[in-house]
Design a protein around this motif. Structure first.
Motif, PDB file in Angstrom:
ATOM      1  N   MET A 294      42.081  22.354  53.179  1.00 45.23           N
ATOM      2  CA  MET A 294      42.151  23.695  52.631  1.00 45.23           C
ATOM      3  C   MET A 294      42.104  23.604  51.112  1.00 45.23           C
ATOM      4  SD  MET A 294      42.128  26.592  53.953  1.00 45.23           S
ATOM      5  CE  MET A 294      42.984  27.667  55.010  1.00 45.23           C
ATOM      6  N   SER A 295      41.376  24.500  50.505  1.00 48.72           N
ATOM      7  CA  SER A 295      41.195  24.528  49.058  1.00 48.72           C
ATOM      8  C   SER A 295      41.715  25.851  48.511  1.00 48.72           C
ATOM      9  CB  SER A 295      39.711  24.375  48.740  1.00 48.72           C
ATOM     10  OG  SER A 295      39.473  24.620  47.378  1.00 48.72           O
ATOM     11  N   GLU A 296      42.305  25.805  47.307  1.00 51.21           N
ATOM     12  CA  GLU A 296      42.740  27.024  46.629  1.00 51.21           C
ATOM     13  C   GLU A 296      42.372  26.902  45.159  1.00 51.21           C
ATOM     14  OE1 GLU A 296      46.452  29.293  47.554  1.00 51.21           O
ATOM     15  OE2 GLU A 296      47.000  28.580  45.545  1.00 51.21           O
ATOM     16  N   THR A 297      41.616  27.862  44.646  1.00 52.22           N
ATOM     17  CA  THR A 297      41.164  27.847  43.267  1.00 52.22           C
ATOM     18  C   THR A 297      41.406  29.213  42.656  1.00 52.22           C
ATOM     19  OG1 THR A 297      39.397  26.343  43.927  1.00 52.22           O
ATOM     20  CG2 THR A 297      39.219  27.303  41.756  1.00 52.22           C
ATOM     21  N   THR A 298      41.856  29.227  41.402  1.00 49.68           N
ATOM     22  CA  THR A 298      42.112  30.497  40.715  1.00 49.68           C
ATOM     23  C   THR A 298      41.121  30.664  39.570  1.00 49.68           C
ATOM     24  OG1 THR A 298      44.451  30.414  41.311  1.00 49.68           O
ATOM     25  CG2 THR A 298      43.840  31.886  39.507  1.00 49.68           C
ATOM     26  N   TYR A 299      40.563  31.854  39.490  1.00 48.33           N
ATOM     27  CA  TYR A 299      39.601  32.224  38.461  1.00 48.33           C
ATOM     28  C   TYR A 299      40.162  33.405  37.678  1.00 48.33           C
ATOM     29  CZ  TYR A 299      36.565  29.656  41.633  1.00 48.33           C
ATOM     30  OH  TYR A 299      36.014  28.696  42.449  1.00 48.33           O
ATOM     31  N   THR A 300      39.606  33.682  36.515  1.00 44.14           N
ATOM     32  CA  THR A 300      40.001  34.850  35.737  1.00 44.14           C
ATOM     33  C   THR A 300      38.817  35.804  35.659  1.00 44.14           C
ATOM     34  OG1 THR A 300      41.514  33.518  34.415  1.00 44.14           O
ATOM     35  CG2 THR A 300      40.904  35.659  33.524  1.00 44.14           C
ATOM     36  N   VAL A 301      39.091  37.059  35.996  1.00 50.02           N
ATOM     37  CA  VAL A 301      38.062  38.096  36.004  1.00 50.02           C
ATOM     38  C   VAL A 301      38.481  39.191  35.034  1.00 50.02           C
ATOM     39  CG1 VAL A 301      36.922  39.839  37.438  1.00 50.02           C
ATOM     40  CG2 VAL A 301      37.409  37.575  38.377  1.00 50.02           C
ATOM     41  N   THR A 302      37.545  39.645  34.207  1.00 52.68           N
ATOM     42  CA  THR A 302      37.841  40.736  33.272  1.00 52.68           C
ATOM     43  C   THR A 302      37.109  42.004  33.691  1.00 52.68           C
ATOM     44  OG1 THR A 302      36.025  40.087  31.806  1.00 52.68           O
ATOM     45  CG2 THR A 302      38.205  39.185  31.319  1.00 52.68           C
ATOM     46  N   GLY A 303      37.678  43.125  33.265  1.00 52.36           N
ATOM     47  CA  GLY A 303      37.059  44.420  33.524  1.00 52.36           C
ATOM     48  C   GLY A 303      37.702  45.208  34.648  1.00 52.36           C
ATOM     49  N   MET A 304      38.603  44.595  35.401  1.00 52.95           N
ATOM     50  CA  MET A 304      39.257  45.303  36.501  1.00 52.95           C
ATOM     51  C   MET A 304      40.380  46.174  35.939  1.00 52.95           C
ATOM     52  SD  MET A 304      39.516  42.380  39.476  1.00 52.95           S
ATOM     53  CE  MET A 304      40.639  41.352  38.508  1.00 52.95           C
ATOM     54  N   THR A 305      40.420  47.440  36.382  1.00 56.64           N
ATOM     55  CA  THR A 305      41.432  48.361  35.861  1.00 56.64           C
ATOM     56  C   THR A 305      42.210  49.116  36.932  1.00 56.64           C
ATOM     57  OG1 THR A 305      39.791  50.131  35.681  1.00 56.64           O
ATOM     58  CG2 THR A 305      40.135  48.738  33.725  1.00 56.64           C
ATOM     59  N   CYS A 306      41.789  48.999  38.207  1.00 60.19           N
ATOM     60  CA  CYS A 306      42.437  49.811  39.240  1.00 60.19           C
ATOM     61  C   CYS A 306      42.328  49.137  40.619  1.00 60.19           C
ATOM     62  CB  CYS A 306      41.809  51.194  39.301  1.00 60.19           C
ATOM     63  SG  CYS A 306      40.063  51.164  39.796  1.00 60.19           S
ATOM     64  N   ASP A 307      42.933  49.774  41.606  1.00 54.78           N
ATOM     65  CA  ASP A 307      42.896  49.229  42.972  1.00 54.78           C
ATOM     66  C   ASP A 307      41.480  49.174  43.527  1.00 54.78           C
ATOM     67  OD1 ASP A 307      45.618  48.742  43.083  1.00 54.78           O
ATOM     68  OD2 ASP A 307      46.081  50.696  43.989  1.00 54.78           O
ATOM     69  N   HIS A 308      40.639  50.113  43.139  1.00 54.61           N
ATOM     70  CA  HIS A 308      39.246  50.076  43.591  1.00 54.61           C
ATOM     71  C   HIS A 308      38.562  48.804  43.081  1.00 54.61           C
ATOM     72  CE1 HIS A 308      35.205  51.257  44.674  1.00 54.61           C
ATOM     73  NE2 HIS A 308      34.836  51.007  43.430  1.00 54.61           N
ATOM     74  N   CYS A 309      38.839  48.437  41.848  1.00 51.43           N
ATOM     75  CA  CYS A 309      38.286  47.209  41.270  1.00 51.43           C
ATOM     76  C   CYS A 309      38.723  46.003  42.102  1.00 51.43           C
ATOM     77  CB  CYS A 309      38.771  47.017  39.832  1.00 51.43           C
ATOM     78  SG  CYS A 309      38.362  48.349  38.691  1.00 51.43           S
TER      79      CYS A 309
END
Length: 68
Positions: free
Chosen positions: A1-16
């Motif tokens: 099993m693999s787990e990787t964390t990334y950073t995403v910009t531009g998300m502002t709400c639950d829909h995002c």
């Protein structure tokens, strides 16, 4: 099993969060996606680590930017 964390910009709400989760979940081998809206952290779990290019493409398809 693999787990990787990334950073995403531009998300502002639950829909995002839903949009990113749905697109990343489509990647072959991904079994789970957790998004922390305040930090932009997207943690991907799966049977193997997905290619960064696949994750970037999925995030961009959702309309956001993968920064790390």
């Amino acid at each position: 099993m693999s787990e990787t964390t990334y950073t995403v910009t531009g998300m502002t709400c639950d829909h995002c969060v839903r949009s990113v989760t749905e697109e990343v979940a489509k990647i072959d081998g991904v079994t789970g996606v957790r998004v922390d809206l305040p930090t932009g952290a997207v943690t991907v779990t799966g049977s193997r680590e997905p290619a960064a290019a696949d994750v970037r493409a999925a995030v961009e398809e959702a309309g956001y930017t993968l920064t790390a």
